[in-house]
Enzyme design. Structure first.
Site, PDB file in Angstrom:
ATOM      1  N   GLU A   1       0.335  -0.996   0.012  1.00  0.00           N
ATOM      2  CA  GLU A   1      -0.135   0.286  -0.171  1.00  0.00           C
ATOM      3  C   GLU A   1       0.983   1.009   0.363  1.00  0.00           C
ATOM      4  OE1 GLU A   1      -4.152  -1.914   1.873  1.00  0.00           O
ATOM      5  OE2 GLU A   1      -2.242  -0.848   3.259  1.00  0.00           O
TER       6      GLU A   1
ATOM      7  N   CYS B   1       6.463  -4.633  15.949  1.00  0.00           N
ATOM      8  CA  CYS B   1       5.892  -2.825  17.016  1.00  0.00           C
ATOM      9  C   CYS B   1       4.633  -3.658  17.458  1.00  0.00           C
ATOM     10  CB  CYS B   1       5.940  -2.256  16.218  1.00  0.00           C
ATOM     11  SG  CYS B   1       7.941  -2.011  15.835  1.00  0.00           S
TER      12      CYS B   1
ATOM     13  N   CYS C   1       1.359  -2.036  15.648  1.00  0.00           N
ATOM     14  CA  CYS C   1       1.617  -1.589  14.425  1.00  0.00           C
ATOM     15  C   CYS C   1       0.915  -2.563  13.428  1.00  0.00           C
ATOM     16  CB  CYS C   1       2.492  -1.140  13.819  1.00  0.00           C
ATOM     17  SG  CYS C   1       3.076  -0.859  11.719  1.00  0.00           S
TER      18      CYS C   1
ATOM     19  N   CYS D   1       3.549   8.586   0.932  1.00  0.00           N
ATOM     20  CA  CYS D   1       3.768   7.418   1.671  1.00  0.00           C
ATOM     21  C   CYS D   1       3.918   6.468   1.327  1.00  0.00           C
ATOM     22  CB  CYS D   1       2.999   7.790   3.289  1.00  0.00           C
ATOM     23  SG  CYS D   1       3.363   6.567   4.660  1.00  0.00           S
TER      24      CYS D   1
ATOM     25  N   CYS E   1      -1.281   5.978  10.290  1.00  0.00           N
ATOM     26  CA  CYS E   1       0.385   5.717  10.027  1.00  0.00           C
ATOM     27  C   CYS E   1      -0.607   4.370  11.280  1.00  0.00           C
ATOM     28  CB  CYS E   1       0.975   6.855  11.321  1.00  0.00           C
ATOM     29  SG  CYS E   1       1.491   8.280  10.825  1.00  0.00           S
TER      30      CYS E   1
ATOM     31  N   CYS F   1       6.199  -6.393   7.462  1.00  0.00           N
ATOM     32  CA  CYS F   1       7.369  -5.795   8.049  1.00  0.00           C
ATOM     33  C   CYS F   1       7.671  -7.561   9.255  1.00  0.00           C
ATOM     34  CB  CYS F   1       6.562  -4.680   9.371  1.00  0.00           C
ATOM     35  SG  CYS F   1       8.075  -4.143   9.630  1.00  0.00           S
TER      36      CYS F   1
HETATM   37  N1  SAH Z   1       9.336   0.740   9.897  1.00  0.00           N
HETATM   38  C1  SAH Z   1       9.432   2.396  10.080  1.00  0.00           C
HETATM   39  C2  SAH Z   1       8.504   3.338   9.299  1.00  0.00           C
HETATM   40  C3  SAH Z   1       7.617   2.822   9.093  1.00  0.00           C
HETATM   41  S1  SAH Z   1       6.822   4.548   9.997  1.00  0.00           S
HETATM   42  C4  SAH Z   1       9.137   2.806  11.576  1.00  0.00           C
HETATM   43  O1  SAH Z   1       9.492   2.068  12.457  1.00  0.00           O
HETATM   44  O2  SAH Z   1      10.068   4.403  11.747  1.00  0.00           O
HETATM   45  C5  SAH Z   1       5.003   4.706  10.077  1.00  0.00           C
HETATM   46  C6  SAH Z   1       5.401   4.982  11.746  1.00  0.00           C
HETATM   47  O3  SAH Z   1       3.452   5.107  12.205  1.00  0.00           O
HETATM   48  C7  SAH Z   1       6.000   4.642  13.119  1.00  0.00           C
HETATM   49  O4  SAH Z   1       6.847   6.243  13.341  1.00  0.00           O
HETATM   50  C8  SAH Z   1       5.581   3.863  13.144  1.00  0.00           C
HETATM   51  O5  SAH Z   1       5.792   3.226  15.178  1.00  0.00           O
HETATM   52  C9  SAH Z   1       3.988   4.573  13.159  1.00  0.00           C
HETATM   53  N2  SAH Z   1       3.070   3.933  13.832  1.00  0.00           N
HETATM   54  C10 SAH Z   1       2.791   2.408  13.879  1.00  0.00           C
HETATM   55  N3  SAH Z   1       1.506   2.196  14.096  1.00  0.00           N
HETATM   56  C11 SAH Z   1       0.714   3.164  14.889  1.00  0.00           C
HETATM   57  C12 SAH Z   1      -0.571   3.783  15.124  1.00  0.00           C
HETATM   58  N4  SAH Z   1      -0.813   2.163  15.463  1.00  0.00           N
HETATM   59  N5  SAH Z   1      -0.635   4.690  15.630  1.00  0.00           N
HETATM   60  C13 SAH Z   1       0.194   5.623  15.237  1.00  0.00           C
HETATM   61  N6  SAH Z   1       1.631   5.436  15.290  1.00  0.00           N
HETATM   62  C14 SAH Z   1       2.159   3.927  14.630  1.00  0.00           C
END
Ligand code: SAH
Length: 344
Positions: free
Chosen positions: A93, A117, A120, A106, A334, A113
């Site tokens: 996506e 986390c 996420c 984006c 995000c 991935c």
């Molecule tokens: N793997 C990289 C790129 C992903 S960026 C990284 O972790 O930085 C996506 C961003 O959105 C990251 O900062 C991630 O931690 C954040 N993110 C993930 N899940 C989220 C959620 N449920 N709500 C808000 N931000 C989130």
């Protein structure tokens, strides 16, 4: 030995030597670049300034990668999400975010991935594979067909530092003057803290922006939320960040997703301020959690808590922005991008 190269993985300055290697006339390089990045062809047959037999050779030796738009979801706020399918049936996506004077894309760098986390959706089912440079460029080109892209954030699915070479090649290509020519300062990489990536990026001498997903101010909490912290704990991560800012003289932005009752206390804000100040030229972006279906227990904090958190950081003289994630009603915010399999 000649080998097939995907056209969108070749940097502009590489075309001449590669054509020569293939026994082709190097002066064609400029015509090729013009067709690819001024006429934005998606099929060599569209490059009508090139002779037909040469187009046939290009098709065979330097194929154009297809990223087919399989689905489009639109949010009421103008954010648009495209599902792009590749030849092997995998899909990613990409999200297009319009704002005044800006049109941000984006970008995803992996199918799924591996980082896992907790909050996420992109990591909920693990990683299938990494994208190649030409696939990442094809993803950008698919976005570009929706409008002139002014900014790229590598904040889609995947961890860019776990797919370092292909991601950097794609970004260098997108940045190249004789390529799409998108300014490096308009391109932001985001990592969850894969420490070896920092020194590598610093050594590139590129002007890309760097964000680091921190999300917790101490190892105990961060390891619960982000398994990567068990491999590279906060001290190591912040040291790598400090080395990076000292070597490049460039700022680092820490992303902090605020989760109700998990990392949103006054004590967390105070500890975060102390940690961030160990890194010269650091900023913080606070992002209220976007809800994800696999973790209904994670909730968005209320406004009052967000304001308290922001206030503590500001009083500690940490440069902080409160960001609102866009596109929630299209599952485009995000952390909401997730793995989708085509045809099953
Ligand atoms: N793997 C990289 C790129 C992903 S960026 C990284 O972790 O930085 C996506 C961003 O959105 C990251 O900062 C991630 O931690 C954040 N993110 C993930 N899940 C989220 C959620 N449920 N709500 C808000 N931000 C989130």
């Amino acid at each position: 030995m000649r080998c097939m190269r995907k056209a969108w993985s070749i940097l502009p300055e590489e075309w001449k030597p590669i054509l020569a290697e293939h026994g082709l006339r190097p002066f064609r390089a400029d015509q090729i670049l013009h067709a690819l990045y001024r006429e934005w062809i998606t099929d060599w047959d569209q490059a009508t300034t090139l002779p037909k037999d040469f187009r046939e050779t290009l098709k065979k030796e330097f194929p154009l990668t297809s990223a087919e738009t399989l689905d489009v979801s639109s949010s009421a706020d103008g954010t648009k999400k495209l599902l792009l399918g590749f030849d092997d049936g995998e899909a990613v996506e990409t999200v297009l975010i319009p704002a005044t004077g800006r049109f941000t894309q984006c970008i995803s760098t992996q199918v799924g991935c591996a980082m896992g986390c907790a909050f996420c959706a992109s990591g909920a089912k693990g990683v299938v594979r990494s994208l190649t440079a030409d696939e990442i460029v094809a993803e950008y080109l698919a976005g570009r067909r929706e409008g002139e892209i002014t900014n790229i954030v590598v904040m889609g699915m995947g961890e860019p530092f776990m797919n370092y070479d292909e991601t950097l090649r794609a970004l260098k290509l997108i940045n190249a003057g004789k390529g799409p020519n998108l300014g490096a300062r308009h391109i932001t990489l985001s990592t969850c803290g894969v420490v070896p990536g920092f020194a590598r990026l610093a050594s590139e001498g590129m002007q890309f922006e760097l964000s680091v997903s921190l999300h917790a101010p101490n190892d105990e909490l961060r390891s619960q939320l982000m398994p990567v912290n068990r491999r590279w704990p906060i001290d190591e991560l912040l040291e790598a960040c400090a080395d990076y800012t000292r070597a490049t003289k460039r700022i680092i932005t820490f992303e902090y997703t605020v989760i109700k009752g998990v990392n949103d206390s006054r004590a967390c804000a105070e500890e975060l301020a102390r940690q961030v100040k160990r890194v010269p030229m650091a900023k913080v972006n606070l992002i209220p959690l976007s809800p994800v279906s696999h973790r209904p227990d994670f909730k968005t904090p209320d406004e009052q808590t967000l304001m308290m958190f922001l206030d503590v950081l500001m009083k500690n003289r940490v440069q902080t922005m409160l960001r609102r994630s866009r596109g929630k009603d299209a599952d485009a915010a995000c952390g909401q991008l997730r793995l989708r399999r085509i045809g099953g």
